[in-house]
Design a protein around this motif. Structure first.
Motif, short mmCIF file in Angstrom:
data_model
loop_
_atom_site.label_atom_id
_atom_site.label_comp_id
_atom_site.label_asym_id
_atom_site.label_seq_id
_atom_site.Cartn_x
_atom_site.Cartn_y
_atom_site.Cartn_z
N PRO A 119 11.94 -21.12 16.39
CA PRO A 119 11.75 -20.96 15.00
C PRO A 119 12.04 -19.45 14.64
CG PRO A 119 9.56 -21.64 16.21
CD PRO A 119 10.93 -21.62 17.00
N GLY A 120 11.68 -18.62 15.17
CA GLY A 120 11.84 -17.22 15.00
C GLY A 120 13.58 -16.81 14.98
N PHE A 121 14.00 -17.34 15.96
CA PHE A 121 15.72 -17.04 15.72
C PHE A 121 16.18 -17.69 14.51
CE2 PHE A 121 20.26 -17.75 17.09
CZ PHE A 121 20.60 -16.41 16.89
N ARG A 122 15.75 -19.00 14.14
CA ARG A 122 16.06 -19.77 12.99
C ARG A 122 15.93 -18.95 11.67
NH1 ARG A 122 18.21 -24.91 14.03
NH2 ARG A 122 17.70 -25.53 11.98
N ALA A 123 14.71 -18.42 11.67
CA ALA A 123 14.34 -17.72 10.51
C ALA A 123 15.35 -16.53 10.63
CB ALA A 123 12.94 -17.25 10.68
N HIS A 124 15.59 -15.66 11.47
CA HIS A 124 16.48 -14.84 11.52
C HIS A 124 17.87 -15.27 10.97
CE1 HIS A 124 18.82 -11.33 13.49
NE2 HIS A 124 19.48 -12.35 14.00
N LEU A 125 18.44 -15.84 11.49
CA LEU A 125 19.64 -16.95 10.92
C LEU A 125 19.63 -16.99 9.51
CD1 LEU A 125 21.15 -19.04 13.86
CD2 LEU A 125 21.75 -16.76 13.16
N ARG A 126 18.38 -17.78 9.07
CA ARG A 126 18.52 -18.05 7.73
C ARG A 126 18.44 -16.93 6.61
NH1 ARG A 126 14.65 -19.07 3.78
NH2 ARG A 126 15.02 -20.87 2.25
N GLY A 127 17.67 -15.98 7.16
CA GLY A 127 17.57 -14.94 6.32
C GLY A 127 18.81 -13.99 6.15
N ALA A 128 19.60 -13.98 7.19
CA ALA A 128 20.82 -13.38 7.32
C ALA A 128 21.88 -14.16 6.26
CB ALA A 128 21.46 -13.26 8.59
N LEU A 129 21.75 -15.42 6.62
CA LEU A 129 22.68 -16.43 5.89
C LEU A 129 22.49 -16.37 4.34
CD1 LEU A 129 24.92 -18.50 5.95
CD2 LEU A 129 22.92 -20.36 6.04
N LEU A 130 21.41 -16.22 3.86
CA LEU A 130 20.97 -16.19 2.52
C LEU A 130 21.36 -14.87 2.08
CD1 LEU A 130 17.68 -18.33 2.33
CD2 LEU A 130 19.92 -18.82 1.59
N TRP A 131 21.14 -13.77 2.68
CA TRP A 131 21.41 -12.53 2.16
C TRP A 131 23.01 -12.25 2.20
CZ3 TRP A 131 24.52 -8.21 4.33
CH2 TRP A 131 24.28 -7.06 3.50
#
Length: 135
Positions: free
Chosen positions: A116-128
């Motif tokens: 979940p931590g890495f997925r949150a990292h990826l999601r934030g980066a993708l959306l930004w």
């Protein structure tokens, strides 16, 4: 507004076993945001996707010289801005004109893409990177 994310994972050397898991995680994270992922390992296809004005481009664990001249030109036109220098940071993001880029050296193990931590990292980066989150 561009409607897809280009994911490029060509390798000309070591190939990370996590590429499939990474591509699947990115597709799962982007789908609820209305961002279909177009995954390719072909430089010509990457150039075509970049030319269509994608919302974001992700380089997913590429190794070696994987871009041909057309793909380099398309990437340069997409990002429009110099080089990152000699540093090799773990994670970075950069805004150049209307373009945004993000890089993470994390995710070498396929299991990382389930965390979940890495997925949150990826999601934030993708959306930004796609211009869909705050600066």
């Amino acid at each position: 507004m561009p409607q897809h994310v280009a994911v490029f994972s060509a390798t000309a050397g070591h190939r990370h076993d996590s590429i499939g898991a990474g591509a699947a995680a990115l597709a799962e994270l982007a789908a609820p945001e209305g961002l279909p992922v177009r995954h390719t390992e072909e430089p010509g296809e990457l150039a075509r996707l970049l030319g269509q004005g994608c919302a974001a481009v992700v380089f997913l664990s590429p190794t070696g010289e994987v871009l041909d001249d057309d793909a380099r030109h398309a990437l340069r036109a997409y990002v429009t801005g110099g080089t990152m220098g000699a540093d090799h940071p773990l994670v970075w993001c950069r805004r150049v004109g209307a373009g945004r880029s993000f890089c993470t050296a994390l995710g070498h193990a396929a299991s990382a893409y389930a965390g979940p931590g890495f997925r949150a990292h990826l999601r934030g980066a993708l959306l930004w990177s796609a211009g869909r989150a705050g600066s």
